[in-house]
Scaffold this motif. Structure first.
Motif, PDB file in Angstrom:
ATOM      1  N   GLU A 233     -14.809 -31.207 -30.416  1.00  0.00           N
ATOM      2  CA  GLU A 233     -13.738 -30.919 -29.454  1.00  0.00           C
ATOM      3  C   GLU A 233     -13.171 -32.202 -28.850  1.00  0.00           C
ATOM      4  O   GLU A 233     -11.947 -32.332 -28.657  1.00  0.00           O
ATOM      5  CB  GLU A 233     -14.269 -30.005 -28.341  1.00  0.00           C
ATOM      6  CG  GLU A 233     -14.653 -28.614 -28.791  1.00  0.00           C
ATOM      7  CD  GLU A 233     -15.965 -28.550 -29.544  1.00  0.00           C
ATOM      8  OE1 GLU A 233     -16.205 -27.529 -30.214  1.00  0.00           O
ATOM      9  OE2 GLU A 233     -16.749 -29.534 -29.466  1.00  0.00           O
ATOM     10  N   GLU A 234     -14.034 -33.155 -28.551  1.00  0.00           N
ATOM     11  CA  GLU A 234     -13.566 -34.415 -27.969  1.00  0.00           C
ATOM     12  C   GLU A 234     -12.721 -35.201 -28.958  1.00  0.00           C
ATOM     13  O   GLU A 234     -11.693 -35.801 -28.586  1.00  0.00           O
ATOM     14  CB  GLU A 234     -14.769 -35.249 -27.509  1.00  0.00           C
ATOM     15  CG  GLU A 234     -15.460 -34.663 -26.279  1.00  0.00           C
ATOM     16  CD  GLU A 234     -16.802 -35.308 -25.993  1.00  0.00           C
ATOM     17  OE1 GLU A 234     -17.265 -35.216 -24.844  1.00  0.00           O
ATOM     18  OE2 GLU A 234     -17.404 -35.899 -26.928  1.00  0.00           O
ATOM     19  N   VAL A 237      -9.285 -33.668 -29.059  1.00  0.00           N
ATOM     20  CA  VAL A 237      -8.471 -34.084 -27.921  1.00  0.00           C
ATOM     21  C   VAL A 237      -7.928 -35.494 -28.141  1.00  0.00           C
ATOM     22  O   VAL A 237      -6.744 -35.782 -27.927  1.00  0.00           O
ATOM     23  CB  VAL A 237      -9.285 -34.010 -26.611  1.00  0.00           C
ATOM     24  CG1 VAL A 237      -8.515 -34.674 -25.469  1.00  0.00           C
ATOM     25  CG2 VAL A 237      -9.600 -32.563 -26.262  1.00  0.00           C
ATOM     26  N   GLY A 240      -5.227 -35.540 -30.698  1.00  0.00           N
ATOM     27  CA  GLY A 240      -3.991 -35.003 -30.138  1.00  0.00           C
ATOM     28  C   GLY A 240      -3.241 -36.026 -29.298  1.00  0.00           C
ATOM     29  O   GLY A 240      -2.009 -36.137 -29.369  1.00  0.00           O
TER      30      GLY A 240
END
Length: 258
Positions: A233-234, A237, A240
């Protein structure tokens, strides 16, 4: 006497052993034997010099056939470690690439904790004659070195694997609950995808200045992004954010005005 011989449980778990460009089949076989002695089971080979399968390896394995039969062969190290969450690289010296350096006892405890927490781990071992390159070490999260006689510091592959396998098995006999990482780090495939992306966008914008500086700069970037143990997930991010910046950052021809 009938019934007195009891088949013992076969230990087969723990970190994956990855041999990078091993040369002799006999050495691969002795590695398999050392792994079997101490309960490791998964062996991966990157570009073995004499190809695979190798009958000399099977003979030297001394009945560790369950390991020899399950060996997987990979064209490159990136592919061989893509599904792993955490990796140690074994080296004769710490290397100058910002990675933590551990001794076998400490590293084995870390591997046990991560294994218990459901992570897939691995240990890299280099070529018989000159070990791992800096680029290969950069793919690992941390480094493990052996406290050996400085006047005679050379270990062959099987000895190095045996030492790590022995320390691994000992951690399972202590009975103490290990401290588990709070989050599972991303696999190396996720990290490699990010590095490929950075390679492309930074090259397009002239970040590397000259080709001869690029390998070292990419090694430093990989060490930077490996050290925190980012989760999937990190990394998503971060990717992105970088993609958003890319949309508003003009490309600059390589070698352009600085």
């Amino acid at each position: 006497m009938a019934g007195t011989d009891k088949e013992r449980e076969m230990l087969a778990e723990g970190p994956t052993v990855i041999l990078v460009e091993p040369q002799l089949g006999e050495n691969i076989g002795m590695v398999a034997r050392a792994m079997a002695n101490f309960g490791l089971a998964e062996l991966r080979l990157v570009n073995p010099r004499d190809g695979w399968p190798n009958e000399k390896a099977r003979a030297a394995a001394s009945r560790a056939d369950h390991i020899i039969d399950a060996v997987t062969v990979h064209d490159d190290l990136e592919t061989a470690v893509s599904d792993l969450n955490f990796i140690y690289a074994t080296t004769a010296r710490p290397r100058d690439n910002f990675k933590p350096v551990r001794e076998p006892v400490e590293s084995a405890a870390e591997l046990r904790a991560r294994h218990t927490g459901g992570q897939k781990t691995g240990i890299l071992f280099g070529r018989e004659r000159w070990g791992l390159t800096n680029e290969e070490v950069a793919m690992a999260d941390e480094i493990v070195t052996f406290p050996v006689n400085p006047a005679f510091a050379s270990l062959n592959i099987a000895q190095a694997v045996l030492l790590m396998s022995y320390e691994w098995l000992k951690t399972g006999e202590k009975g103490a609950a290990p401290t588990l990482p709070r989050q599972t780090p991303a696999t190396k495939e996720h990290l490699n995808n990010l590095m490929d992306y950075l390679d492309r966008v930074l090259s397009e914008r002239g970040y590397f200045r000259t080709d001869d500086k690029k390998p070292k700069m990419m090694d430093n970037l990989r060490a930077l992004f490996t050290r925190p143990g980012f989760t999937v997930e990190e990394l998503a991010v971060l990717r992105g954010v970088l993609t958003s910046l890319e949309k508003f950052s003009p490309k600059r021809p390589k070698g352009g005005e600085r």
